[in-house]
Structure formats: structure tokens, C-alpha cells
Write a protein that holds these residues in place. Structure first.
Motif: not given
Length: 217
Positions: A56, A58-59, A64-66, A68-69, A72, A116
Motif C-alpha cells: 500500500t 500512503y501519502r 493510515e486512513q483510506q 491517504q491511500e 494498494t 509517500y
């Protein structure tokens, strides 16, 4: 200390060491035309090689919220290639290699420049492991302008043609009017000169005999 106690302590203390996962990333990557190539290296010290992984991207530095993905995907060691679509127009292509996952992220814009982080999870075999990388600064250069498509160019060409035709007609009409006015003026001047010339006719002198200068002495 009994052998069973030693075995228990070894299993309790050594298993976390045996099953460790470490993820590393490059410090900085510069994108070109909204696309970047990023690799996430991982080092697994378990007793068995991971057979199923999930990666995954992440930004942001934390969280680790969705939302921010960036993207994945899960894959196995037999499935070495994957492609997923994230939010907006962001797309990720991945290639699994020995101890690393090569990511190609496209559809990025200038305001997507950020840190990221790669999160790699070992899904099988157990135990489940999850580790974040140190993060990579993805610098996305802003393009000066998008290339015009054929539809847009064709529409612009049609618009320019529709504008040029009335302008060309107006210019031709103006030229004809000017030429006609000059021709009329020239004809008028010629007629005026002709009338003046006809009005000035040389008078022929007629001698009626009353003045005879021939015998004047």
C-alpha cells in the motif's frame, strides 16, 4: 533450568527476531509527465519466504486512513505483475522482484508532490507482519501545458476558417470600392478637361475691309 523452559523462552524471544520485516525506500524521486518510478525494498528474516504480500502506498508522513491511500494491491510470488487504479486518475503498476517491489505511479499532478510511504504486509505464511518504509519525497513537476488533441485542433481550425472567410470577403469588397471610386474620379477629371478644352476654341479673325492696314504708309 529445564529444557522445556529454555525451549519456551527461545520460542517466545527468538520468533519475533526470526520473523522480522524491514522496508526501505529511496529518499527522493522526480516525476516526469505525471509519472514516477519508485521501488520499495523489503528484507524478511522469517523461516519461510513470503508467498502472499500486500503493498500500500500512503501519502503523508503519518496516518493510515483510506483517503491517504494512493493505491494498494495484494499479490503472490507467482503473480509478479499487478496494476491497480487509485483515486482520481492515479494508476499504479507493480513488478515483484527479489526482495523489492517496483512501482510505477502515473496520473499525478504538480500538487501531488508529497512524502509517500510504502507499507508491506506479509499475509502468508503466518505470522502476519506489517512494516512501513522510511518514506520517499515524490516531486511532480508541473507541465506547462497539455498537448492539444486532434479534436481540439480540428475545432480550432474550423473556427479560424469561419473567421477568415468573412474577413477575406470584407477585404475584397473594400478593395473593389476603392478601385471603383478611383476609376470614377479619373473619368470625372477626364470629362472636365475635355469640356474645358472644347470651350477654348481659337477665334478666326475675319477682315471686313473697314480697317485696311495694307495701304497704310
Amino acid at each position: 533450568m529445564s529444557l522445556s523452559l529454555l525451549t519456551f523462552l527461545c520460542l517466545g524471544l527468538c520468533l519475533p527476531v526470526w520473523n522480522a520485516l524491514r522496508v526501505t525506500q529511496p529518499y527522493r524521486v522526480v516525476g516526469f509527465r505525471g509519472e514516477v518510478e519508485l521501488f520499495c525494498s523489503y528484507h524478511h528474516t522469517g523461516r519461510h519466504e513470503p508467498e502472499e504480500l500486500r503493498i500500500t502506498l500512503y501519502r503523508g508522513m503519518y496516518g493510515e486512513q483510506q483517503e491517504q491511500e494512493a493505491c494498494t494491491s495484494s499479490f503472490t510470488h507467482n503473480q509478479t505483475f499487478f496494476q491497480v487504479e487509485g483515486e482520481r486518475e492515479v494508476r499504479c503498476r507493480g513488478q515483484l522482484g527479489p526482495g523489492r517491489v517496483n512501482l510505477t505511479v502515473s496520473g499525478l499532478r504538480g500538487n501531488d508532490t508529497d512524502l509517500y510511504r510504502c507499507a508491506i504486509e506479509v499475509l502468508y505464511p503466518p505470522p502476519y507482519l506489517r512494516t512501513f518504509g522510511n518514506g520517499t519525497l515524490l516531486y511532480i513537476t508541473e507541465e506547462p501545458g497539455c498537448p492539444r488533441g486532434p479534436e481540439k485542433r480540428r475545432a480550432e481550425g474550423t473556427g479560424e476558417t469561419s473567421v477568415r472567410l468573412p474577413l477575406a470577403g470584407l477585404a475584397a469588397a473594400t478593395i473593389l470600392i476603392v478601385i471603383s471610386a478611383v476609376a470614377i474620379l479619373l473619368v470625372h477629371q477626364v470629362l472636365q478637361r475635355k469640356r474645358r478644352f472644347e470651350a477654348i476654341i481659337p477665334m478666326i479673325s475675319q477682315n471686313d475691309g473697314r480697317f485696311d492696314y495694307g495701304n497704310f504708309q
